[in-house]
Scaffold this motif. Sequence first.
Motif, mmCIF file in Angstrom:
data_model
loop_
_atom_site.group_PDB
_atom_site.id
_atom_site.type_symbol
_atom_site.label_atom_id
_atom_site.label_comp_id
_atom_site.label_asym_id
_atom_site.label_seq_id
_atom_site.Cartn_x
_atom_site.Cartn_y
_atom_site.Cartn_z
ATOM 1 N N PRO A 143 50.307 39.489 40.538
ATOM 2 C CA PRO A 143 50.501 40.807 39.923
ATOM 3 C C PRO A 143 49.487 41.806 40.488
ATOM 4 O O PRO A 143 48.443 41.415 41.009
ATOM 5 C CB PRO A 143 50.265 40.561 38.442
ATOM 6 N N MET A 144 49.816 43.076 40.394
ATOM 7 C CA MET A 144 48.928 44.118 40.897
ATOM 8 C C MET A 144 47.604 44.062 40.139
ATOM 9 O O MET A 144 47.585 43.994 38.918
ATOM 10 C CB MET A 144 49.593 45.478 40.694
ATOM 11 N N ARG B 260 18.599 46.890 22.487
ATOM 12 C CA ARG B 260 18.769 48.214 23.093
ATOM 13 C C ARG B 260 19.016 48.124 24.601
ATOM 14 O O ARG B 260 18.531 48.936 25.364
ATOM 15 C CB ARG B 260 17.579 49.105 22.807
ATOM 16 N N HIS B 261 19.751 47.112 24.990
ATOM 17 C CA HIS B 261 20.122 46.960 26.393
ATOM 18 C C HIS B 261 21.622 47.133 26.543
ATOM 19 O O HIS B 261 22.397 46.735 25.670
ATOM 20 C CB HIS B 261 19.729 45.575 26.919
ATOM 21 N N CYS B 262 21.995 47.690 27.658
ATOM 22 C CA CYS B 262 23.416 47.833 27.981
ATOM 23 C C CYS B 262 23.723 46.843 29.108
ATOM 24 O O CYS B 262 22.973 46.747 30.075
ATOM 25 C CB CYS B 262 23.707 49.261 28.435
ATOM 26 N N TYR B 263 24.759 46.091 28.956
ATOM 27 C CA TYR B 263 25.160 45.161 30.004
ATOM 28 C C TYR B 263 26.662 45.273 30.229
ATOM 29 O O TYR B 263 27.384 45.845 29.426
ATOM 30 C CB TYR B 263 24.757 43.722 29.659
ATOM 31 N N ILE B 264 27.122 44.752 31.340
ATOM 32 C CA ILE B 264 28.526 44.870 31.712
ATOM 33 C C ILE B 264 29.169 43.495 31.661
ATOM 34 O O ILE B 264 28.591 42.508 32.112
ATOM 35 C CB ILE B 264 28.652 45.474 33.116
ATOM 36 N N GLN B 265 30.361 43.441 31.101
ATOM 37 C CA GLN B 265 31.097 42.180 31.056
ATOM 38 C C GLN B 265 32.564 42.451 31.354
ATOM 39 O O GLN B 265 33.003 43.596 31.390
ATOM 40 C CB GLN B 265 30.945 41.515 29.701
ATOM 41 N N LYS B 266 33.312 41.359 31.568
ATOM 42 C CA LYS B 266 34.743 41.498 31.829
ATOM 43 C C LYS B 266 35.452 41.966 30.563
ATOM 44 O O LYS B 266 35.133 41.530 29.463
ATOM 45 C CB LYS B 266 35.342 40.159 32.243
ATOM 46 N N LYS C 242 40.253 39.445 31.669
ATOM 47 C CA LYS C 242 40.418 38.017 31.368
ATOM 48 C C LYS C 242 41.885 37.623 31.402
ATOM 49 O O LYS C 242 42.244 36.548 31.893
ATOM 50 C CB LYS C 242 39.796 37.696 30.014
ATOM 51 N N LYS C 243 42.735 38.507 30.915
ATOM 52 C CA LYS C 243 44.176 38.248 30.945
ATOM 53 C C LYS C 243 44.676 38.211 32.390
ATOM 54 O O LYS C 243 45.460 37.338 32.761
ATOM 55 C CB LYS C 243 44.894 39.334 30.152
ATOM 56 N N TYR C 244 44.221 39.153 33.216
ATOM 57 C CA TYR C 244 44.631 39.185 34.626
ATOM 58 C C TYR C 244 44.152 37.928 35.356
ATOM 59 O O TYR C 244 44.899 37.330 36.132
ATOM 60 C CB TYR C 244 44.096 40.446 35.315
ATOM 61 N N CYS C 245 42.912 37.516 35.126
ATOM 62 C CA CYS C 245 42.383 36.297 35.756
ATOM 63 C C CYS C 245 43.213 35.079 35.354
ATOM 64 O O CYS C 245 43.453 34.192 36.171
ATOM 65 C CB CYS C 245 40.924 36.092 35.381
ATOM 66 N N GLY C 246 43.654 35.040 34.107
ATOM 67 C CA GLY C 246 44.511 33.940 33.660
ATOM 68 C C GLY C 246 45.832 33.916 34.403
ATOM 69 O O GLY C 246 46.317 32.852 34.798
ATOM 70 N N CYS D 115 38.494 43.397 42.006
ATOM 71 C CA CYS D 115 39.084 42.639 40.894
ATOM 72 C C CYS D 115 39.893 41.458 41.414
ATOM 73 O O CYS D 115 39.833 40.368 40.855
ATOM 74 C CB CYS D 115 39.970 43.547 40.059
ATOM 75 N N LEU D 116 40.648 41.679 42.481
ATOM 76 C CA LEU D 116 41.466 40.616 43.060
ATOM 77 C C LEU D 116 40.591 39.497 43.618
ATOM 78 O O LEU D 116 40.836 38.313 43.363
ATOM 79 C CB LEU D 116 42.364 41.189 44.151
ATOM 80 N N LEU D 117 39.531 39.850 44.337
ATOM 81 C CA LEU D 117 38.641 38.833 44.891
ATOM 82 C C LEU D 117 37.915 38.065 43.781
ATOM 83 O O LEU D 117 37.745 36.850 43.866
ATOM 84 C CB LEU D 117 37.634 39.465 45.854
#
Length: 143
Positions: A21-22, A39-45, A50-54, A101-103
Amino acid sequence: MDSIITGDFKKMMWTETYRLPMPLSVNDYYEPRYNSKTRHCYIQKSYKAKKYCGLVCVEVYRNIKRKQFQHEVAVKIEWHFKQSLLTQPQKWRDCDNGVKCLLDALTEAKVWVDDRIVYRFSGIERFFDSETENYCVVRITGE
């Protein structure tokens, strides 16, 4: 499997092709989270990521002869868009926006050890008249 003779030894080249899928935009793939205690900002999926990876994992695991690439690989992506996107410029998007994202999704599906082993990358855009959704075809060649 194609064989390429190099010097005195025979090097086996392996090619795998997936119709996926695209991929999501990088903006939709990651989301910031703020922890009020530290008081920290972090980045997650994100949930969409997660749905696309599945979906990618399901498509990759359908290939019974699948093997994990350990050494340098070449990746060729064909982006297949509906013809209607040509008449709707507001829906255009850059091809490189979904590459990360694809990689990442292919790494999570254990197609290769890590996406650092991708040494050659190419992309082609194609347009079609059909009722199907946009998709991409990924060809991975390596040892």
